[in-house]
Design a protein around this motif. Structure first.
Motif, PDB file in Angstrom:
ATOM      1  N   ARG A  41       7.533  16.555 -29.131  1.00 16.05           N
ATOM      2  CA  ARG A  41       6.862  15.322 -28.703  1.00 16.05           C
ATOM      3  C   ARG A  41       7.884  14.231 -28.387  1.00 16.05           C
ATOM      4  O   ARG A  41       7.710  13.458 -27.439  1.00 16.05           O
ATOM      5  N   ALA A  42       8.961  14.159 -29.170  1.00 16.51           N
ATOM      6  CA  ALA A  42      10.018  13.176 -28.919  1.00 16.51           C
ATOM      7  C   ALA A  42      10.692  13.460 -27.577  1.00 16.51           C
ATOM      8  O   ALA A  42      11.010  12.529 -26.829  1.00 16.51           O
ATOM      9  N   ARG A  43      10.926  14.741 -27.254  1.00 17.03           N
ATOM     10  CA  ARG A  43      11.505  15.091 -25.948  1.00 17.03           C
ATOM     11  C   ARG A  43      10.604  14.623 -24.814  1.00 17.03           C
ATOM     12  O   ARG A  43      11.074  14.071 -23.828  1.00 17.03           O
ATOM     13  N   LYS A  44       9.317  14.842 -24.985  1.00 15.13           N
ATOM     14  CA  LYS A  44       8.358  14.432 -23.951  1.00 15.13           C
ATOM     15  C   LYS A  44       8.359  12.910 -23.797  1.00 15.13           C
ATOM     16  O   LYS A  44       8.355  12.386 -22.679  1.00 15.13           O
ATOM     17  N   THR A  45       8.407  12.196 -24.913  1.00 15.14           N
ATOM     18  CA  THR A  45       8.447  10.730 -24.882  1.00 15.14           C
ATOM     19  C   THR A  45       9.695  10.242 -24.160  1.00 15.14           C
ATOM     20  O   THR A  45       9.623   9.351 -23.303  1.00 15.14           O
ATOM     21  N   ALA A  46      10.843  10.829 -24.480  1.00 12.39           N
ATOM     22  CA  ALA A  46      12.105  10.424 -23.846  1.00 12.39           C
ATOM     23  C   ALA A  46      12.082  10.729 -22.351  1.00 12.39           C
ATOM     24  O   ALA A  46      12.507   9.909 -21.536  1.00 12.39           O
ATOM     25  N   ALA A  47      11.565  11.895 -21.983  1.00 17.04           N
ATOM     26  CA  ALA A  47      11.510  12.278 -20.567  1.00 17.04           C
ATOM     27  C   ALA A  47      10.577  11.352 -19.779  1.00 17.04           C
ATOM     28  O   ALA A  47      10.887  10.971 -18.644  1.00 17.04           O
ATOM     29  N   GLU A  48       9.450  10.991 -20.370  1.00 18.65           N
ATOM     30  CA  GLU A  48       8.520  10.080 -19.693  1.00 18.65           C
ATOM     31  C   GLU A  48       9.149   8.705 -19.487  1.00 18.65           C
ATOM     32  O   GLU A  48       9.007   8.103 -18.416  1.00 18.65           O
ATOM     33  N   LEU A  49       9.839   8.216 -20.502  1.00 20.95           N
ATOM     34  CA  LEU A  49      10.492   6.911 -20.379  1.00 20.95           C
ATOM     35  C   LEU A  49      11.583   6.961 -19.321  1.00 20.95           C
ATOM     36  O   LEU A  49      11.716   6.038 -18.514  1.00 20.95           O
ATOM     37  N   TRP A  50      12.371   8.032 -19.308  1.00 20.15           N
ATOM     38  CA  TRP A  50      13.402   8.212 -18.278  1.00 20.15           C
ATOM     39  C   TRP A  50      12.756   8.157 -16.887  1.00 20.15           C
ATOM     40  O   TRP A  50      13.254   7.474 -15.993  1.00 20.15           O
TER      41      TRP A  50
END
Length: 161
Positions: free
Chosen positions: A54-63
């Protein structure tokens, strides 16, 4: 060691704003205008845990939301991507910590009774780091005032053309 006084304005910002003075501003380093490449989030946030995924998904969305805007508005280039990567990872940690606090509570059972949840300390540190990166990237209303958008130039002698 930190140097006292105001942070020096980047050379390109002084040129864009028309405030460049040779006695106060130095050209500094010029980076090639290459768009930032998104990092592999699995390398930065490894592990199969659902919270990490979930943290990876959050970081990718913010990027995905942030980098196109910063590339256009502030002239972000690939050489500077680590700052944005750190910003995205920090935000992912903050959201992960907020979820943990919502599940576990601010006070948890420890070996000697009730103690403060360790996520409180982690979140405090991550939020402080997030604020510094937010200012560095010009993402607050106050810091956005200090950044001038890059102007397209018709300079044919540019080494990066």
């Amino acid at each position: 060691m930190a140097v006292p006084g105001r942070k020096p304005k980047p050379y390109i910002a002084a040129v864009r704003e028309g405030t460049f003075r040779p006695d106060r501003n130095k050209e500094g380093v010029r980076f090639p205008p290459v768009d930032p490449v998104e990092p592999r989030w699995a390398d930065i946030l490894p592990g199969p845990d659902p919270e990490v995924l979930r943290a990876r998904k959050t970081a990718a969305e913010l990027w995905g939301r942030l980098v196109p805007v910063l590339t256009y508005s502030a002239g972000l280039v690939d050489t500077q991507r680590e700052t944005v990567t750190d910003y995205c990872v920090t935000w992912a940690w903050i959201t992960m910590g907020n979820r943990a606090l919502a599940r576990e509570g601010v006070v948890i059972d420890g070996d000697r009774g009730k103690v403060r949840n360790p996520w409180c300390t982690v979140l405090s540190q991550q939020r402080q780091h997030f604020r510094s990166l937010t200012g560095e990237l010009g993402l607050t209303p106050a810091s956005a005032q200090r950044i001038a958008a890059p102007q397209p130039d018709d300079d044919d002698d540019d080494i990066f053309d």
